[in-house]
Design an enzyme around this catalytic site. Sequence first.
Site, mmCIF file in Angstrom:
data_model
loop_
_atom_site.group_PDB
_atom_site.id
_atom_site.type_symbol
_atom_site.label_atom_id
_atom_site.label_comp_id
_atom_site.label_asym_id
_atom_site.label_seq_id
_atom_site.Cartn_x
_atom_site.Cartn_y
_atom_site.Cartn_z
ATOM 1 N N GLY A 144 8.971 -4.945 -8.703
ATOM 2 C CA GLY A 144 9.689 -3.919 -9.122
ATOM 3 C C GLY A 144 11.371 -4.210 -8.843
ATOM 4 N N GLY A 162 0.848 -1.258 -0.135
ATOM 5 C CA GLY A 162 -0.082 -0.042 0.015
ATOM 6 C C GLY A 162 0.938 1.159 -0.003
ATOM 7 C CE1 TYR A 163 0.841 7.279 2.613
ATOM 8 C CE2 TYR A 163 2.872 7.725 1.611
ATOM 9 C CZ TYR A 163 1.799 8.096 2.359
ATOM 10 O OH TYR A 163 1.775 9.465 2.562
ATOM 11 C CG HIS A 187 3.232 0.571 -5.375
ATOM 12 N ND1 HIS A 187 3.361 1.647 -4.684
ATOM 13 C CD2 HIS A 187 3.835 -0.337 -4.897
ATOM 14 C CE1 HIS A 187 4.013 1.249 -3.318
ATOM 15 N NE2 HIS A 187 4.185 -0.023 -3.630
ATOM 16 C CG ASP A 202 11.874 -3.596 -2.980
ATOM 17 O OD1 ASP A 202 12.530 -3.249 -2.305
ATOM 18 O OD2 ASP A 202 10.647 -3.254 -3.409
ATOM 19 C CG MET A 231 8.954 7.310 -7.390
ATOM 20 S SD MET A 231 7.366 7.460 -8.072
ATOM 21 C CE MET A 231 7.760 9.019 -9.050
ATOM 22 C CB SER A 232 10.785 4.165 -1.469
ATOM 23 O OG SER A 232 10.602 3.545 -0.433
ATOM 24 C CB SER A 233 5.865 3.196 0.660
ATOM 25 O OG SER A 233 5.099 2.723 -0.171
ATOM 26 N NE ARG A 234 10.625 1.279 5.091
ATOM 27 C CZ ARG A 234 10.489 -0.062 4.799
ATOM 28 N NH1 ARG A 234 10.810 -0.645 3.689
ATOM 29 N NH2 ARG A 234 10.314 -1.213 5.673
HETATM 30 O O1 PAF Z 1 7.673 -5.173 -2.051
HETATM 31 C C1 PAF Z 1 6.661 -5.289 -1.222
HETATM 32 O O2 PAF Z 1 5.915 -4.174 -1.207
HETATM 33 C C2 PAF Z 1 6.732 -6.263 -0.336
HETATM 34 O O3 PAF Z 1 7.835 -6.837 0.066
HETATM 35 C C3 PAF Z 1 5.672 -7.439 -0.871
HETATM 36 C C4 PAF Z 1 6.387 -7.855 -2.148
HETATM 37 C C5 PAF Z 1 4.242 -6.870 -1.114
HETATM 38 C C6 PAF Z 1 5.298 -8.444 0.428
HETATM 39 O O4 PAF Z 1 4.878 -7.963 1.284
#
Ligand code: PAF
Length: 274
Positions: free
Chosen positions: A138, A22-23, A28, A141, A175-178
């Site tokens: 993505g 999410g976020y 995404h 990661d 880009m990252s939710s963090r």
């Molecule tokens: O990349 C992520 O957002 C998470 O690690 C995932 C793949 C949804 C697993 O919780």
Amino acid sequence: MQQRSEQLRTEGKTIAFVPTMGYLHEGHLSLMREAREKGDVLIISIFVNPTQFGPGEDYERYPRNIKRDFQLAQEVGVDIIFTPSVPEMYPAGFQTFVEVEKVAENLCGISRPHHFRGVTTVVTKLFNIVKPHLAIFGQKDYQQLVTINRMVADLNMDIEIIGLPTVREADGLAMSSRNAYLNLEERKAAQSLYRSLHTGEELFRQGERSTKVILQEIRKIIEGEALTQIDYAKICDPQTLEDIEDIEKEAVIALAVKIGKTRLIDNLILEGGV
Ligand code: PAF
């Protein structure tokens, strides 16, 4: 969700899946747009998975905004949003984990020892529930993607895994939710990650093959910013994720850096060497 997926499969529909915590951001959404193209039905999950966070990490304060996520998902044409609760995913008595060995050990595996076990466990569960034909992740990661590819191959999961390039802000920040944790000063310091990766790539293009030399320059750039603390800066084999000394054909530069209290990761693939 399982019944719904089973029904879709019986109808001959191709299920494309994007698991998320999410976020949602543009990174995404780019995965979802590709999934929209590839599948007849696009399913996403939104689940902040507690088992991939270590003690003292940011599970509790991980950013959440389900209303906005629903809106964004709708805009890119998501058909089904799967949002299980923690007790549904991990009911009392839960005790089974999926663990990938070697590729999960280096890089984030060192400072976050149970992280990938949590990821591979939840992704396996999500695959079993959503029953996708293909799933999109993505490359930001990168170690997660390599680990999931390994798991899917090793456990004969009948799912196509697709990795897509990192989406970046105009200044290069991945880009990252963090990124939502960063204040203005930290946001500026965070630019040093991509700047350093870019410098590493330039050195490689100019013919430098010693990872020691490239990493020295990368460290210099990141450490030149106040507020930064390097967790790791490494150059690894892109398949095995083992550290390498001299780059032959391909390599991945992988970074994890704390900016204030926020830990960010980024990477860049070096390829086309002679
Ligand atoms: O990349 C992520 O957002 C998470 O690690 C995932 C793949 C949804 C697993 O919780």
